[in-house]
Design a protein around this motif. Sequence first.
Motif, PDB file in Angstrom:
ATOM      1  N   LYS A  79       0.836  -1.204   0.000  1.00 30.06           N
ATOM      2  CA  LYS A  79       0.000   0.000   0.000  1.00 30.06           C
ATOM      3  C   LYS A  79       0.867   1.249   0.000  1.00 30.06           C
ATOM      4  CE  LYS A  79      -4.075  -2.005   2.240  1.00 30.06           C
ATOM      5  NZ  LYS A  79      -4.918  -1.899   1.034  1.00 30.06           N
ATOM      6  N   HIS A  80       2.003   1.158   0.648  1.00 37.98           N
ATOM      7  CA  HIS A  80       2.941   2.276   0.714  1.00 37.98           C
ATOM      8  C   HIS A  80       3.393   2.659  -0.697  1.00 37.98           C
ATOM      9  CE1 HIS A  80       6.876   4.205   1.629  1.00 37.98           C
ATOM     10  NE2 HIS A  80       6.230   4.629   2.687  1.00 37.98           N
ATOM     11  N   TRP A  81       3.741   1.654  -1.497  1.00 38.44           N
ATOM     12  CA  TRP A  81       4.191   1.894  -2.874  1.00 38.44           C
ATOM     13  C   TRP A  81       3.079   2.512  -3.717  1.00 38.44           C
ATOM     14  CZ3 TRP A  81       8.104   2.655  -5.942  1.00 38.44           C
ATOM     15  CH2 TRP A  81       7.934   2.517  -7.320  1.00 38.44           C
ATOM     16  N   GLU A  82       1.843   2.153  -3.440  1.00 34.24           N
ATOM     17  CA  GLU A  82       0.708   2.651  -4.213  1.00 34.24           C
ATOM     18  C   GLU A  82       0.282   4.060  -3.811  1.00 34.24           C
ATOM     19  OE1 GLU A  82      -2.289  -0.233  -3.534  1.00 34.24           O
ATOM     20  OE2 GLU A  82      -1.302  -1.803  -4.734  1.00 34.24           O
ATOM     21  N   SER A  83       0.861   4.607  -2.747  1.00 34.27           N
ATOM     22  CA  SER A  83       0.480   5.943  -2.281  1.00 34.27           C
ATOM     23  C   SER A  83       0.808   7.001  -3.329  1.00 34.27           C
ATOM     24  CB  SER A  83       1.194   6.280  -0.967  1.00 34.27           C
ATOM     25  OG  SER A  83       2.593   6.434  -1.186  1.00 34.27           O
ATOM     26  N   SER A  84       0.110   8.118  -3.270  1.00 34.46           N
ATOM     27  CA  SER A  84       0.333   9.204  -4.230  1.00 34.46           C
ATOM     28  C   SER A  84       1.760   9.733  -4.133  1.00 34.46           C
ATOM     29  CB  SER A  84      -0.665  10.344  -3.987  1.00 34.46           C
ATOM     30  OG  SER A  84      -0.558  10.835  -2.659  1.00 34.46           O
ATOM     31  N   GLN A  87       4.052   7.170  -6.008  1.00 36.54           N
ATOM     32  CA  GLN A  87       3.772   7.157  -7.442  1.00 36.54           C
ATOM     33  C   GLN A  87       4.247   8.449  -8.102  1.00 36.54           C
ATOM     34  OE1 GLN A  87       2.620   4.414  -9.253  1.00 36.54           O
ATOM     35  NE2 GLN A  87       3.230   3.589  -7.254  1.00 36.54           N
ATOM     36  N   SER A 123      11.749   9.393  -2.230  1.00 38.40           N
ATOM     37  CA  SER A 123      10.462  10.035  -2.476  1.00 38.40           C
ATOM     38  C   SER A 123      10.530  11.553  -2.328  1.00 38.40           C
ATOM     39  CB  SER A 123       9.395   9.482  -1.521  1.00 38.40           C
ATOM     40  OG  SER A 123       9.694   9.807  -0.172  1.00 38.40           O
ATOM     41  N   THR A 143       8.224   9.953   8.761  1.00 38.11           N
ATOM     42  CA  THR A 143       6.990  10.470   8.177  1.00 38.11           C
ATOM     43  C   THR A 143       7.337  11.575   7.193  1.00 38.11           C
ATOM     44  OG1 THR A 143       5.614   9.949  10.110  1.00 38.11           O
ATOM     45  CG2 THR A 143       4.826  11.697   8.663  1.00 38.11           C
ATOM     46  N   VAL A 192       2.618  10.751   4.183  1.00 37.26           N
ATOM     47  CA  VAL A 192       2.765   9.317   4.438  1.00 37.26           C
ATOM     48  C   VAL A 192       3.366   9.153   5.831  1.00 37.26           C
ATOM     49  CG1 VAL A 192       3.998   7.217   3.789  1.00 37.26           C
ATOM     50  CG2 VAL A 192       3.023   8.671   2.019  1.00 37.26           C
TER      51      VAL A 192
END
Length: 218
Positions: A79-84, A87, A123, A143, A192
């Motif tokens: 789910k972390h990888w799929e976060s805005s 991405q 990121s 965070t 995040v």
Amino acid sequence: DRERALSGELGPFKYDVASDLTLGCLPIETVLLTLDFLDLASLFSVSTVDKALESLCDSTDDAFNECAWKAQWRRRFGKHWESSLMQAAAKRHHSHWDPSQPPPSGSWRRFFFEYEESWLEWSCAGQNVENVAQGCLIGVYGTVYDVSFFLDEHPGTPETILDNAGGDTTEFFEDVGHSTSARRRMKSLALVHALPPLQRLMGPRPEESKRERGDAHG
């Protein structure tokens, strides 16, 4: 042997050395499910039993991209990888990778720890400009915060943030010192949140296990 086992030609998956193990008479899918219950430290240990178990723990075979370490990566970071946030970073870095493909490093175990250590810097890289459209990101204690709209309100001037943004700013954040109210204000800027401590997935330390056994016998 692996290809023959996958095709069903060999039936239940047989191990090279540990043929007396209960896992040795189970299908591959069942073994993978069993490995999924192990903590990370145990997963390191079981992969040394023999070559077959090693390949099920950490597959580097493009044709067979399922393994225990991939399952661990997916559980912790999927789910972390799929976060805005991630991405958007992938787009900036021109990365077209997705979890259905083999990991960039060729090993899911290696990639698990590489991702753990580098995702925050990766990121936030380049996100230290005074431009709301592009964003100004900082990382504090794992965070990631978007402080783009906060720059002009920052008591320490925008430059103070900009000079240290685009990565992990935890040390600078603590060196400067921030009030309790400032830390509360930060919560609304979080993109995040920090992942749970990795130590929780590693299993109990040896001294803790001994202490627990002692308590049980006592």
